[in-house]
Design a protein around this motif. Structure first.
Motif, PDB file in Angstrom:
ATOM      1  N   ALA A 120     -51.806 142.924 -64.045  1.00  0.00           N
ATOM      2  CA  ALA A 120     -52.752 142.308 -63.111  1.00  0.00           C
ATOM      3  C   ALA A 120     -54.067 141.982 -63.819  1.00  0.00           C
ATOM      4  O   ALA A 120     -54.648 140.909 -63.623  1.00  0.00           O
ATOM      5  CB  ALA A 120     -53.007 143.232 -61.925  1.00  0.00           C
ATOM      6  N   GLU A 121     -54.518 142.892 -64.676  1.00  0.00           N
ATOM      7  CA  GLU A 121     -55.747 142.649 -65.422  1.00  0.00           C
ATOM      8  C   GLU A 121     -55.584 141.455 -66.360  1.00  0.00           C
ATOM      9  O   GLU A 121     -56.453 140.588 -66.431  1.00  0.00           O
ATOM     10  CB  GLU A 121     -56.120 143.901 -66.210  1.00  0.00           C
ATOM     11  CG  GLU A 121     -57.527 143.884 -66.733  1.00  0.00           C
ATOM     12  CD  GLU A 121     -57.950 145.243 -67.238  1.00  0.00           C
ATOM     13  OE1 GLU A 121     -57.545 145.601 -68.360  1.00  0.00           O
ATOM     14  OE2 GLU A 121     -58.686 145.933 -66.515  1.00  0.00           O
ATOM     15  N   TYR A 122     -54.450 141.378 -67.067  1.00  0.00           N
ATOM     16  CA  TYR A 122     -54.177 140.233 -67.941  1.00  0.00           C
ATOM     17  C   TYR A 122     -54.145 138.935 -67.140  1.00  0.00           C
ATOM     18  O   TYR A 122     -54.639 137.908 -67.588  1.00  0.00           O
ATOM     19  CB  TYR A 122     -52.864 140.399 -68.689  1.00  0.00           C
ATOM     20  CG  TYR A 122     -52.905 141.357 -69.857  1.00  0.00           C
ATOM     21  CD1 TYR A 122     -54.103 141.861 -70.355  1.00  0.00           C
ATOM     22  CD2 TYR A 122     -51.746 141.761 -70.479  1.00  0.00           C
ATOM     23  CE1 TYR A 122     -54.129 142.733 -71.425  1.00  0.00           C
ATOM     24  CE2 TYR A 122     -51.761 142.635 -71.553  1.00  0.00           C
ATOM     25  CZ  TYR A 122     -52.951 143.110 -72.020  1.00  0.00           C
ATOM     26  OH  TYR A 122     -52.973 143.964 -73.080  1.00  0.00           O
ATOM     27  N   PHE A 123     -53.544 138.979 -65.955  1.00  0.00           N
ATOM     28  CA  PHE A 123     -53.477 137.801 -65.097  1.00  0.00           C
ATOM     29  C   PHE A 123     -54.883 137.280 -64.805  1.00  0.00           C
ATOM     30  O   PHE A 123     -55.162 136.092 -64.956  1.00  0.00           O
ATOM     31  CB  PHE A 123     -52.736 138.124 -63.797  1.00  0.00           C
ATOM     32  CG  PHE A 123     -52.812 137.028 -62.776  1.00  0.00           C
ATOM     33  CD1 PHE A 123     -51.943 135.944 -62.849  1.00  0.00           C
ATOM     34  CD2 PHE A 123     -53.750 137.061 -61.752  1.00  0.00           C
ATOM     35  CE1 PHE A 123     -52.020 134.919 -61.921  1.00  0.00           C
ATOM     36  CE2 PHE A 123     -53.831 136.042 -60.822  1.00  0.00           C
ATOM     37  CZ  PHE A 123     -52.956 134.966 -60.905  1.00  0.00           C
TER      38      PHE A 123
ATOM     39  N   GLN B 145     -60.445 132.950 -68.219  1.00  0.00           N
ATOM     40  CA  GLN B 145     -60.515 132.208 -69.473  1.00  0.00           C
ATOM     41  C   GLN B 145     -60.077 130.756 -69.275  1.00  0.00           C
ATOM     42  O   GLN B 145     -60.665 129.843 -69.852  1.00  0.00           O
ATOM     43  CB  GLN B 145     -59.662 132.880 -70.545  1.00  0.00           C
ATOM     44  CG  GLN B 145     -60.282 134.135 -71.079  1.00  0.00           C
ATOM     45  CD  GLN B 145     -59.471 134.738 -72.211  1.00  0.00           C
ATOM     46  OE1 GLN B 145     -58.280 134.453 -72.390  1.00  0.00           O
ATOM     47  NE2 GLN B 145     -60.124 135.572 -73.008  1.00  0.00           N
ATOM     48  N   SER B 146     -59.056 130.549 -68.478  1.00  0.00           N
ATOM     49  CA  SER B 146     -58.586 129.196 -68.212  1.00  0.00           C
ATOM     50  C   SER B 146     -59.666 128.360 -67.533  1.00  0.00           C
ATOM     51  O   SER B 146     -59.851 127.182 -67.848  1.00  0.00           O
ATOM     52  CB  SER B 146     -57.333 129.251 -67.344  1.00  0.00           C
ATOM     53  OG  SER B 146     -56.903 127.962 -67.029  1.00  0.00           O
TER      54      SER B 146
ATOM     55  N   ILE C  27     -58.639 126.794 -75.325  1.00  0.00           N
ATOM     56  CA  ILE C  27     -57.297 127.387 -75.322  1.00  0.00           C
ATOM     57  C   ILE C  27     -56.264 126.326 -75.680  1.00  0.00           C
ATOM     58  O   ILE C  27     -55.370 126.577 -76.499  1.00  0.00           O
ATOM     59  CB  ILE C  27     -56.996 128.041 -73.953  1.00  0.00           C
ATOM     60  CG1 ILE C  27     -57.893 129.273 -73.770  1.00  0.00           C
ATOM     61  CG2 ILE C  27     -55.523 128.407 -73.833  1.00  0.00           C
ATOM     62  CD1 ILE C  27     -57.881 129.843 -72.366  1.00  0.00           C
ATOM     63  N   LEU C  28     -56.371 125.140 -75.097  1.00  0.00           N
ATOM     64  CA  LEU C  28     -55.439 124.052 -75.412  1.00  0.00           C
ATOM     65  C   LEU C  28     -55.510 123.671 -76.888  1.00  0.00           C
ATOM     66  O   LEU C  28     -54.491 123.385 -77.508  1.00  0.00           O
ATOM     67  CB  LEU C  28     -55.713 122.835 -74.537  1.00  0.00           C
ATOM     68  CG  LEU C  28     -55.300 122.965 -73.080  1.00  0.00           C
ATOM     69  CD1 LEU C  28     -55.760 121.741 -72.279  1.00  0.00           C
ATOM     70  CD2 LEU C  28     -53.801 123.156 -72.942  1.00  0.00           C
ATOM     71  N   ALA C  29     -56.712 123.674 -77.453  1.00  0.00           N
ATOM     72  CA  ALA C  29     -56.871 123.340 -78.868  1.00  0.00           C
ATOM     73  C   ALA C  29     -56.256 124.397 -79.768  1.00  0.00           C
ATOM     74  O   ALA C  29     -55.715 124.081 -80.828  1.00  0.00           O
ATOM     75  CB  ALA C  29     -58.349 123.155 -79.210  1.00  0.00           C
TER      76      ALA C  29
ATOM     77  N   ASN D  48     -51.406 135.342 -74.833  1.00  0.00           N
ATOM     78  CA  ASN D  48     -52.201 134.127 -74.613  1.00  0.00           C
ATOM     79  C   ASN D  48     -53.598 134.415 -74.081  1.00  0.00           C
ATOM     80  O   ASN D  48     -54.156 133.631 -73.312  1.00  0.00           O
ATOM     81  CB  ASN D  48     -51.474 133.131 -73.710  1.00  0.00           C
ATOM     82  CG  ASN D  48     -50.381 132.410 -74.451  1.00  0.00           C
ATOM     83  OD1 ASN D  48     -50.553 132.050 -75.606  1.00  0.00           O
ATOM     84  ND2 ASN D  48     -49.253 132.198 -73.802  1.00  0.00           N
ATOM     85  N   LEU D  49     -54.164 135.534 -74.499  1.00  0.00           N
ATOM     86  CA  LEU D  49     -55.552 135.850 -74.203  1.00  0.00           C
ATOM     87  C   LEU D  49     -56.405 135.408 -75.382  1.00  0.00           C
ATOM     88  O   LEU D  49     -56.048 135.620 -76.541  1.00  0.00           O
ATOM     89  CB  LEU D  49     -55.748 137.348 -73.970  1.00  0.00           C
ATOM     90  CG  LEU D  49     -55.242 137.894 -72.651  1.00  0.00           C
ATOM     91  CD1 LEU D  49     -55.307 139.417 -72.650  1.00  0.00           C
ATOM     92  CD2 LEU D  49     -56.037 137.341 -71.497  1.00  0.00           C
TER      93      LEU D  49
END
Length: 120
Positions: A13-16, A22-23, A30-32, A56-57
């Motif tokens: 949940a924390e990662y979510f 971040q998103s 992140i995309l780069a 993906n953090l």
């Protein structure tokens, strides 16, 4: 029916929520980084040499690679400074350690959770 929340559930949940924040604030960065491209020189986080971990953090490349520190201390998660989620994390940790002050709170955040705030 019994419902138990495990440590893995809490971590997931924390990662979510970390990924959501971040998103919202760092989506272009992140995309780069996904195709291993370079960030623009004008990026406010380029000097931190960010990378995407296996979850993906967005994390900071470790400045203390040889130090005897845990992974979260060597590679803190990057969070925006002016964000309600970041504010709530700081308040939670501040209360958890008994209102010990700014320096102690930030040290505990970095040590226990591996967070670092940066300017947007």
């Amino acid at each position: 029916m019994n419902f138990y929340i495990t440590a893995d559930d809490i971590q997931n949940a924390e990662y979510f929520w970390l990924k959501c924040v971040q998103s919202e604030f760092y989506s272009a960065k992140i995309l780069a980084l996904k195709p291993n491209e370079q960030l623009r020189s004008s990026s406010e986080i380029k000097s931190l040499v960010p990378y995407l971990d296996e979850n993906n953090l967005l994390r900071l490349t470790g400045w203390f690679l040889e130090a005897d520190l845990c992974f979260g201390e060597k590679h803190p998660v990057i969070l925006p400074r002016r964000c309600k989620f970041t504010e709530l994390l700081v308040i939670r940790e501040h209360e958890r350690i008994g209102h010990c002050g700014v320096s102690a709170t930030l040290n505990q955040l970095r040590k226990n959770i591996g967070y670092l705030r940066v300017v947007n």
